[in-house]
Design a protein around this motif. Structure first.
Motif, short mmCIF file in Angstrom:
data_model
loop_
_atom_site.label_atom_id
_atom_site.label_comp_id
_atom_site.label_asym_id
_atom_site.label_seq_id
_atom_site.Cartn_x
_atom_site.Cartn_y
_atom_site.Cartn_z
N GLN A 6 0.90 -1.46 -0.37
CA GLN A 6 0.33 -0.22 0.03
C GLN A 6 0.46 0.60 -0.01
O GLN A 6 1.36 1.56 0.74
N THR A 7 0.86 1.94 -0.95
CA THR A 7 1.73 3.07 -1.27
C THR A 7 1.85 4.52 -0.33
O THR A 7 2.08 5.19 0.41
N ASP A 8 -0.29 4.71 -0.38
CA ASP A 8 -0.54 5.92 0.24
C ASP A 8 -1.71 5.81 1.71
O ASP A 8 -1.63 6.79 1.59
N ILE A 9 -1.49 4.29 2.09
CA ILE A 9 -2.85 4.43 2.83
C ILE A 9 -2.11 3.59 4.06
O ILE A 9 -1.75 2.91 4.18
N SER A 10 -2.71 5.01 5.42
CA SER A 10 -1.64 4.18 6.30
C SER A 10 -2.79 4.91 7.84
O SER A 10 -2.93 5.65 7.73
N PRO A 45 -8.74 4.89 12.63
CA PRO A 45 -8.51 6.79 12.93
C PRO A 45 -8.13 7.03 12.67
O PRO A 45 -7.43 6.79 11.55
N HIS A 46 -8.40 8.36 12.01
CA HIS A 46 -7.54 9.63 10.91
C HIS A 46 -7.40 9.11 9.96
O HIS A 46 -5.95 8.26 9.25
N ALA A 47 -8.11 7.99 9.36
CA ALA A 47 -7.66 7.10 8.07
C ALA A 47 -7.60 8.25 6.35
O ALA A 47 -8.53 8.59 5.61
N VAL A 48 -6.30 8.60 6.86
CA VAL A 48 -5.68 9.88 5.07
C VAL A 48 -6.26 9.11 4.56
O VAL A 48 -5.56 7.68 4.26
N ASN A 49 -6.83 9.11 3.16
CA ASN A 49 -7.29 8.80 2.04
C ASN A 49 -7.94 7.15 1.98
O ASN A 49 -7.46 6.40 0.97
N ALA A 101 -12.85 9.90 3.37
CA ALA A 101 -12.37 10.73 4.03
C ALA A 101 -11.90 12.03 3.06
O ALA A 101 -11.73 12.03 2.41
N ALA A 102 -12.60 13.27 3.87
CA ALA A 102 -11.99 14.36 3.76
C ALA A 102 -10.11 14.48 3.45
O ALA A 102 -9.42 14.08 4.01
N TRP A 107 -11.75 12.02 7.96
CA TRP A 107 -12.49 10.78 9.04
C TRP A 107 -11.90 9.96 10.24
O TRP A 107 -10.66 9.19 9.41
N SER A 108 -12.29 9.24 11.17
CA SER A 108 -12.03 8.85 11.92
C SER A 108 -13.35 7.79 12.44
O SER A 108 -14.56 8.29 13.03
#
Length: 305
Positions: A6-10, A45-49, A101-102, A107-108
């Motif tokens: 996964q290159t950009d999701i964490s 939590p804090h689900a970037v991308n 997510a925005a 969002w979490s």
């Protein structure tokens, strides 16, 4: 060629419980829960991308998304809804939808995939008491306790007792969204004292990345290996080795969802250096290989730009 990484999701600190197909089949046959039962669930939590898109008819389960921090969005048909902290939405089965997510304040979320013959009725029940918009709720420790009870119970194994207990909590949890004004916000959860087998489970969880034996666990809690084996299987339905392997695969699933490790690295992170053994163990528990799991549940989220 598809990449394992996964290159950009964490989602640091995320948790996921995913059911093997044979367990889902068992749920569909248990009379008390066959109309509504959990397919998968977790916390991001804090689900970037974070992003998913599903076509009409693609999934037969309902999707409950409950935002407890930050912001995200849902597109259902031609309608777009914004979810902020305290908002929830239930996406009906078989519907075309996407959500994510925005960018500025991701969002979490607590999320649950809900299967069963009654899954299609959940969204209809919401419409009886709510307008076609996100459900706004106030913070409730009791609601969060219900979710955590389900997650913790299922994280401890898929025995019939655990399946029944967690899934019988599910309607109460759904009721807190369907009729939020009627939901009592006080907590009735009382602490449960840990016994010696709880300590064994905790030891396994803390050492899930290691290679430990029944003898090591038994020594840690002060039991003979033979007595520990009998007592553990009696109370959990698993042998200690089978339970430890269950914890390893559930940890692997969390790593796949919430980190940037490839399949081989995930195996090493749970103490399995042989990728072929890891793949066999994963498939034995989940009914599909790690690669198939990624193709079904991870790769769709990479289409977001």
């Amino acid at each position: 060629m598809q990449q394992d990484r996964q290159t950009d999701i964490s989602y640091e600190g995320g948790q996921v419980v995913a059911f093997p197909k044979k367990i889902l089949s068992k749920c569909s046959r248990l009379p008390l829960i066959q109309r509504l039962y959990i397919n998968r669930m977790g916390i991001f939590p804090h689900a970037v991308n974070h992003y998913y898109k599903r076509e009409a008819g693609q999934v037969s389960y309902a999707v409950l998304l409950y935002c407890f921090d930050g912001e995200g969005w849902i597109i259902l048909g031609k309608k777009k809804f914004i979810l902020k902290a305290g908002d929830a939405y239930i996406i009906p089965p078989f519907s075309a939808h996407s959500y994510g997510a925005a960018d500025k304040s991701p969002w979490s979320i607590f999320w649950v995939h809900i299967a069963g013959s009654g899954a299609g009725e959940i969204a209809d029940a919401v419409k009886i008491t709510q307008k076609d918009a996100p459900i706004h709720t106030v913070y409730s420790e009791e609601r969060n306790n219900l979710f955590n009870q389900m997650l913790k119970t299922l994280s401890n194994g898929f025995s019939v007792a655990n399946l029944l207990y967690a899934n019988l909590i599910l309607p109460n949890y759904l009721g807190s969204f369907i009729c939020p004004a009627s939901f009592n916000s006080f907590s009735t959860t009382s602490p449960i004292e840990e016994n010696i087998l709880n300590e064994a489970v905790l030891f396994m969880k803390k050492n899930v990345e290691q290679k430990i034996t029944v003898e090591v666990v038994a020594k840690h809690i002060g039991m003979s290996p033979s007595f520990f084996f009998k007592q553990f299987k009696k109370h959990t339905g698993y042998s200690p080795v089978a339970y430890f392997n269950f914890l390893k695969i559930q940890k692997a699933i969390q790593l796949i969802h919430t980190t940037q490790y490839n399949i081989s690295e995930v195996g090493s992170k749970i103490g399995i250096d042989d990728p072929y053994y890891f793949s066999r163990l994963f498939k034995k528990q989940m009914g599909i290989s790690p690669r198939q799991y990624i193709n079904e549940f991870i790769l769709p989220s990479r289409t977001y730009q």
